[in-house]
Design an enzyme around this catalytic site. Structure first.
Site, PDB file in Angstrom:
ATOM      1  N   HIS A 467       1.022  -1.130  -0.266  1.00  0.00           N
ATOM      2  CA  HIS A 467      -0.255   0.153   0.074  1.00  0.00           C
ATOM      3  C   HIS A 467       1.331   1.423   0.815  1.00  0.00           C
ATOM      4  O   HIS A 467       0.658   2.052  -0.714  1.00  0.00           O
ATOM      5  CB  HIS A 467      -0.573   0.123   1.633  1.00  0.00           C
ATOM      6  CG  HIS A 467      -1.809   1.375   1.405  1.00  0.00           C
ATOM      7  ND1 HIS A 467      -3.473   0.963   0.905  1.00  0.00           N
ATOM      8  CD2 HIS A 467      -2.048   2.122   1.961  1.00  0.00           C
ATOM      9  CE1 HIS A 467      -4.149   2.495   1.607  1.00  0.00           C
ATOM     10  NE2 HIS A 467      -2.507   3.519   2.049  1.00  0.00           N
ATOM     11  N   GLU A 468       1.727   1.444   0.966  1.00  0.00           N
ATOM     12  CA  GLU A 468       2.828   2.648   0.930  1.00  0.00           C
ATOM     13  C   GLU A 468       3.435   2.379  -0.581  1.00  0.00           C
ATOM     14  O   GLU A 468       3.663   3.912  -0.723  1.00  0.00           O
ATOM     15  CB  GLU A 468       3.468   2.807   2.565  1.00  0.00           C
ATOM     16  CG  GLU A 468       2.549   2.610   3.858  1.00  0.00           C
ATOM     17  CD  GLU A 468       1.544   3.458   3.761  1.00  0.00           C
ATOM     18  OE1 GLU A 468       1.621   4.342   3.117  1.00  0.00           O
ATOM     19  OE2 GLU A 468       0.260   3.089   4.413  1.00  0.00           O
ATOM     20  N   HIS A 471       1.752   4.626  -2.870  1.00  0.00           N
ATOM     21  CA  HIS A 471       1.531   6.292  -2.814  1.00  0.00           C
ATOM     22  C   HIS A 471       3.296   5.947  -2.821  1.00  0.00           C
ATOM     23  O   HIS A 471       3.058   7.548  -3.651  1.00  0.00           O
ATOM     24  CB  HIS A 471       1.879   6.400  -1.207  1.00  0.00           C
ATOM     25  CG  HIS A 471       0.294   6.426  -0.718  1.00  0.00           C
ATOM     26  ND1 HIS A 471      -0.754   7.113  -1.225  1.00  0.00           N
ATOM     27  CD2 HIS A 471      -0.606   5.796  -0.006  1.00  0.00           C
ATOM     28  CE1 HIS A 471      -2.119   6.793  -0.747  1.00  0.00           C
ATOM     29  NE2 HIS A 471      -2.146   5.729  -0.171  1.00  0.00           N
ATOM     30  N   HIS A 474       3.553   6.847  -6.609  1.00  0.00           N
ATOM     31  CA  HIS A 474       3.172   7.353  -7.548  1.00  0.00           C
ATOM     32  C   HIS A 474       3.248   9.073  -7.188  1.00  0.00           C
ATOM     33  O   HIS A 474       3.696   9.775  -8.031  1.00  0.00           O
ATOM     34  CB  HIS A 474       1.459   8.467  -6.078  1.00  0.00           C
ATOM     35  CG  HIS A 474       0.287   8.579  -7.251  1.00  0.00           C
ATOM     36  ND1 HIS A 474      -0.909   8.594  -6.792  1.00  0.00           N
ATOM     37  CD2 HIS A 474       0.897   9.045  -8.070  1.00  0.00           C
ATOM     38  CE1 HIS A 474      -1.937   9.522  -7.237  1.00  0.00           C
ATOM     39  NE2 HIS A 474      -1.133  10.368  -8.547  1.00  0.00           N
TER      40      HIS A 474
HETATM   41 ZN    ZN Z   1      -3.222   5.204   1.993  1.00  0.00          ZN
END
Ligand code: ZN
Length: 675
Positions: A467-468, A471, A474
């Site tokens: 998940h991290e 980010h 991105h």
């Molecule tokens: Zn998040």
């Protein structure tokens, strides 16, 4: 000490994190704040023309330096806290907040940006520059910059009162939670795990009472509801928890009036800014366009999840009646029954699973996947760090560095819990001419290695890491040169979880897990049988979970979009419950009174964002399911259409460019086992 040896002010590409001391904070922030103040006065003055480049050079350069340096201080306070650093941070925080608030509401600066937008030179701006400027102007308007005279004063008064009310709301919830204790004999705690009992015994001993002390804090309340076989005890705790800060408790902690006033003020703020409701105002910087669109989205999702939720509820009732003798399952029984059913169906321990997720295998698998899909190379490098377990990596594409990141993996004292990605520095074609590359912090909190063996991750830890990293991708793979819209900057708030939730999906793929696992002792990859049980358990209770999200989202959106909702909080709560849930809530349920997300959190008219982003990420991931999870062509399109463009265009446009159509609910429902 002189300013020239302050590592916060000097340090080349990145500061020397190992050398930064608490005493460096004040002189650095003093200097950078003073520079930013001077820059602001210069920027709004007559000698700086209303020109994008001129303003960037005069204002953005010192402001970015201040923000970046402050982010280093914030970062260190979060990962390597000491009392001295905390004091230095607390000293500087109000001054930073004051400056950024004034910067965002300066009428002279707003006028200057408007002049930039109206100037003939604006036609020559790039699309990214135009989007960044439009975002800036929009934020000034949302901050009340267009208001004059009495309206302006009223707007400021509303802001101030709302923040005091939000604070009071949160304090009431906290105090009501802390005020409750229940002392019981240990014999009543049948079924409760040992560590929870141990903590309850210690709490009683500390308070000087016999037996066990129960509280409404999560580490006590949640396992009690899940495991305590004593039904009246579960009911008592459930009732206490779900009536916190309401009129059913002490008057001084009752949030009823706080909610009403907040809702009235929000409606008034929206009217001042020319919007029909607070929901419409809150949606301006978001991907969802109107309250009606959100209401329809939530209702559609609820309707689609309903059959599965009804099935799950019937299974729970059946299990309750047959296995536990509870013929009238109540709200305080549901977690208990669900735990029993889950255990009977999918018995495996997370300890067993953990042995396969050895850290080197997990990182190798994650980096390998990212390298394949997004055509980059991730290589370790030496860099000064704040703790010797922290690692530094550079991301390359075609022999050129494009970004870098620090990975701080383990839990330790002085480090905040949870996991997060932080942008230490953003990609920016600086007005001085050179290109600044992005740097990310990836922070996790899994258990450190013991006994000379590699660290072991739970499957949840692995999902969090992915998940991290989403980010991080991105932030790091952006090709946008404009500061305000590169990476995750400028991305709509309800779309920003797309890449992160997208990455989580890979943790449920058999082929990916084969590359991600290596058993601590045997070196073997995850066996198929264990994987199948994990997969089956993943969807357990998914329909009911989704309905709960829909219930909160619908409540939040109706509350912030309907006329005179402030006087109908209880009615709206009950109407929404009746509309969404197959099992009615108990009459005493007062969840709005402790709904911190919307009254004390920044999620007002935004709770739907969780489900919204999940639809986008699941649907985007669907392209990989169709083409194959390691398909490089699909990876390239995702990189080019979503990751690289950051906030330089609306998220919906990016999604359409990648998927070739509008987002659909199907993939989310399929992933949750509901289709
Ligand atoms: Zn998040």
């Amino acid at each position: 000490m002189t300013l020239t040896d302050n590592p916060l002010l000097h340090g080349g590409e990145m500061p020397d994190f190992a050398a930064i001391r608490p005493e460096h904070v004040k002189p650095a922030i003093d200097l950078l704040l003073a520079e930013a103040e001077v820059a602001l006065e210069r920027a709004v003055g007559p000698e700086v023309p209303a020109d994008h480049h001129a303003l960037a050079l005069v204002l953005d350069v010192p402001v970015e330096r201040l923000r970046r340096t402050w982010s280093h201080v914030n970062h260190l306070q979060a990962v390597a806290d000491t009392p001295a650093l905390r004091a230095a941070h607390a000293e500087a925080l109000p001054r930073i907040t004051d400056f950024t608030t004034r910067l965002g509401a300066d009428a002279r600066l707003y006028a200057k940006y408007k002049a930039v937008a109206a100037s003939p030179a604006a036609a020559a701006m790039t699309a990214s520059q135009r989007k960044a400027l439009a975002d800036t102007l929009r934020d000034f308007v949302l901050g009340g910059a267009e208001l004059q005279g009495a309206q302006r004063a009223r707007y400021a008064a509303i802001q101030e009162r709302c923040s005091a009310l939000s604070k009071a709301f949160g304090d009431h919830v906290l105090d009501a939670t802390d005020a409750f204790t229940l002392d019981v004999e240990e014999a009543l705690l049948d079924g409760v795990p040992d560590d929870v009992r141990q903590a309850a015994r210690e709490a009683a001993a500390t308070a000087g009472v016999a037996g066990c002390r129960l509280t409404l804090q999560a580490p006590c309340y949640i396992p009690l509801l899940q495991y305590a076989s004593h039904r009246p005890l579960r009911e008592q705790l459930f009732r206490a928890y779900n009536t916190r800060a309401s009129e059913l408790g002490p008057a001084e902690l009752d949030n009823t009036a706080v909610m009403q006033e907040l809702l009235d003020l929000r409606a008034e703020e929206a009217a001042l800014l020319g919007h029909p409701s607070y929901a419409e105002l809150a949606l301006v910087p978001k991907m969802a366009r109107t309250a009606d669109e959100v209401l329809a989205f939530v209702r559609d999702l609820a309707q689609r999840a309903r059959p599965a939720a009804e099935r799950e509820l019937a299974e729970l009732r059946d299990c309750a009646a047959r296995e536990l003798g509870l013929t009238d399952m109540q709200a305080w029984d549901r977690h208990y029954v669900a735990e029993k059913l889950k255990h009977a169906r999918y018995d495996f321990s997370s300890q067993e699973v953990k042995q396969y997720f050895t850290e080197p295998a997990v990182l190798q698998g994650l980096f390998g996947l990212v390298e394949t899909l997004f055509e980059v190379a991730i290589r370790p490098e030496q860099a000064p760090v704040w703790h010797d377990s922290v690692r530094f990596f550079r991301v390359w594409r075609g022999g050129t560095p494009v970004a870098a990141f620090y990975l701080d993996p383990y839990a330790r004292a002085g480090k905040q819990s949870g996991a997060w990605m932080d942008d230490s520095r953003a990609r920016w074609r600086r007005p001085e001419g050179h290109l600044q590359l992005p740097v990310a912090h990836l922070i996790c909190n899994y258990a450190p290695p013991v006994g000379g063996q590699p660290a072991l991750l739970t499957h949840d830890d692995v999902i969090t890491l992915f998940h991290e990293f989403g980010h991080g991708l991105h932030h790091m793979l952006t090709q946008v040169d404009e500061l305000g819209v590169s990476g995750i900057s400028g991305v709509e708030w309800d779309a920003v979880e797309l890449p992160s939730q997208f990455m989580e999906n890979f943790c449920w793929e058999w082929e990916v897990l084969q590359r991600l696992t290596r058993h601590l002792q045997t070196g073997q990859t995850l066996p198929r049988g264990l994987f199948d049980r994990m997969l089956a358990a993943r969807h357990f209770g998914g329909g009911l979970r989704l309905l709960r999200q829909c219930e909160f989202s619908l409540f939040d959106m109706r509350l912030h979009s309907e006329d005179a909702a402030a006087g109908r909080v209880g009615d709206i709560r009950d109407e929404v419950n009746a509309e969404i849930q197959p099992m009615r809530a108990p009459e005493f349920l007062r969840y709005p009174h402790s709904f911190g997300h919307i009254f004390d959190g920044g999620y007002a008219a935004g709770y739907y964002g969780y489900a919204w982003a999940e639809v986008l990420s699941a649907d985007a991931y669907g392209a990989f399911e169709e083409a194959g999870v390691f398909d490089a062509a699909t990876g390239r399109r995702f990189r080019e259409h979503v990751l690289e463009v950051g906030g330089s265009r609306p998220a919906l446009e990016s999604f359409r460019a990648f998927r070739g159509r509008e987002p659909r609910l199907d993939a989310l429902l399929r992933h949750q086992g509901l289709a």
